[in-house]
Design a protein around this motif. Sequence first.
Motif, PDB file in Angstrom:
ATOM      1  N   ASP A 189       4.966  -0.218  -9.714  1.00 20.94           N
ATOM      2  CA  ASP A 189       3.371  -0.530 -10.326  1.00 20.94           C
ATOM      3  C   ASP A 189       2.626   0.091  -9.118  1.00 20.94           C
ATOM      4  OD1 ASP A 189       4.249  -1.431 -12.553  1.00 20.94           O
ATOM      5  OD2 ASP A 189       4.520  -3.536 -11.728  1.00 20.94           O
ATOM      6  N   LEU A 190       2.982  -0.135  -7.896  1.00 24.26           N
ATOM      7  CA  LEU A 190       2.051   0.167  -6.762  1.00 24.26           C
ATOM      8  C   LEU A 190       2.122   1.852  -6.625  1.00 24.26           C
ATOM      9  CD1 LEU A 190       2.806  -2.127  -3.785  1.00 24.26           C
ATOM     10  CD2 LEU A 190       0.554  -1.968  -4.905  1.00 24.26           C
ATOM     11  N   ASN A 191       3.152   2.420  -6.902  1.00 30.77           N
ATOM     12  CA  ASN A 191       3.092   3.917  -6.915  1.00 30.77           C
ATOM     13  C   ASN A 191       2.385   4.314  -8.256  1.00 30.77           C
ATOM     14  OD1 ASN A 191       4.782   4.195  -4.757  1.00 30.77           O
ATOM     15  ND2 ASN A 191       6.650   4.134  -5.587  1.00 30.77           N
ATOM     16  N   SER A 192       2.442   3.677  -9.333  1.00 38.39           N
ATOM     17  CA  SER A 192       1.704   4.091 -10.429  1.00 38.39           C
ATOM     18  C   SER A 192       0.503   4.053 -10.235  1.00 38.39           C
ATOM     19  CB  SER A 192       2.241   3.379 -11.668  1.00 38.39           C
ATOM     20  OG  SER A 192       3.645   3.893 -11.982  1.00 38.39           O
ATOM     21  N   LEU A 193       0.048   3.208  -9.625  1.00 37.56           N
ATOM     22  CA  LEU A 193      -1.377   2.973  -9.208  1.00 37.56           C
ATOM     23  C   LEU A 193      -2.029   3.827  -8.306  1.00 37.56           C
ATOM     24  CD1 LEU A 193      -3.729   0.732  -9.792  1.00 37.56           C
ATOM     25  CD2 LEU A 193      -3.113  -0.376  -7.937  1.00 37.56           C
ATOM     26  N   ILE A 194      -1.285   4.236  -7.255  1.00 38.05           N
ATOM     27  CA  ILE A 194      -1.517   5.220  -6.300  1.00 38.05           C
ATOM     28  C   ILE A 194      -1.723   6.526  -7.017  1.00 38.05           C
ATOM     29  CG2 ILE A 194      -0.873   6.479  -4.169  1.00 38.05           C
ATOM     30  CD1 ILE A 194       0.245   3.587  -3.300  1.00 38.05           C
ATOM     31  N   LYS A 195      -0.904   6.799  -7.812  1.00 35.29           N
ATOM     32  CA  LYS A 195      -0.910   8.128  -8.564  1.00 35.29           C
ATOM     33  C   LYS A 195      -2.155   8.245  -9.661  1.00 35.29           C
ATOM     34  CE  LYS A 195       4.019   8.938  -7.809  1.00 35.29           C
ATOM     35  NZ  LYS A 195       5.284   9.053  -8.458  1.00 35.29           N
ATOM     36  N   GLY A 196      -2.465   7.007 -10.070  1.00 36.40           N
ATOM     37  CA  GLY A 196      -3.567   7.107 -11.026  1.00 36.40           C
ATOM     38  C   GLY A 196      -2.916   7.036 -12.532  1.00 36.40           C
TER      39      GLY A 196
END
Length: 124
Positions: free
Chosen positions: A24-31
């Motif tokens: 979820d963090l990675n998805s948030l960072i990637k937009g």
Amino acid sequence: MNKKEILLLSKLAFDFILKLKDEDLNSLIKGEKKITLIDNKKNLKGKKINNKEEKVEEVIDKVYSYSNKDEALEYLNKFNVIDLKKIANQANVYIKSRNKKSEIIDRIVEGTIGAKIKMGILQY
């Protein structure tokens, strides 16, 4: 906004980020995902669980009052899966529909007092 309000807001954001899974963090960072606000007064407010007098928000308040993960686990273990899903929903803790009871309990504890315990560790 004063310094105290800024610090409180920063703590809320930090607590939220601590609850997220790595993907979820990675998805948030990637937009690919975004953070949204949810009104806590909707849905299950005042709803009873387990056909008892306990209400969802009272259970969540009690979980937040624990400073020990084991106490919270023991307390939540008395509820059935349906009630645990109601509790998780009201506490804004993400669970999958096929999660087992123990997994739901772990997610609720991690999503509520887990951040408080981590913050306590960081203060030393």
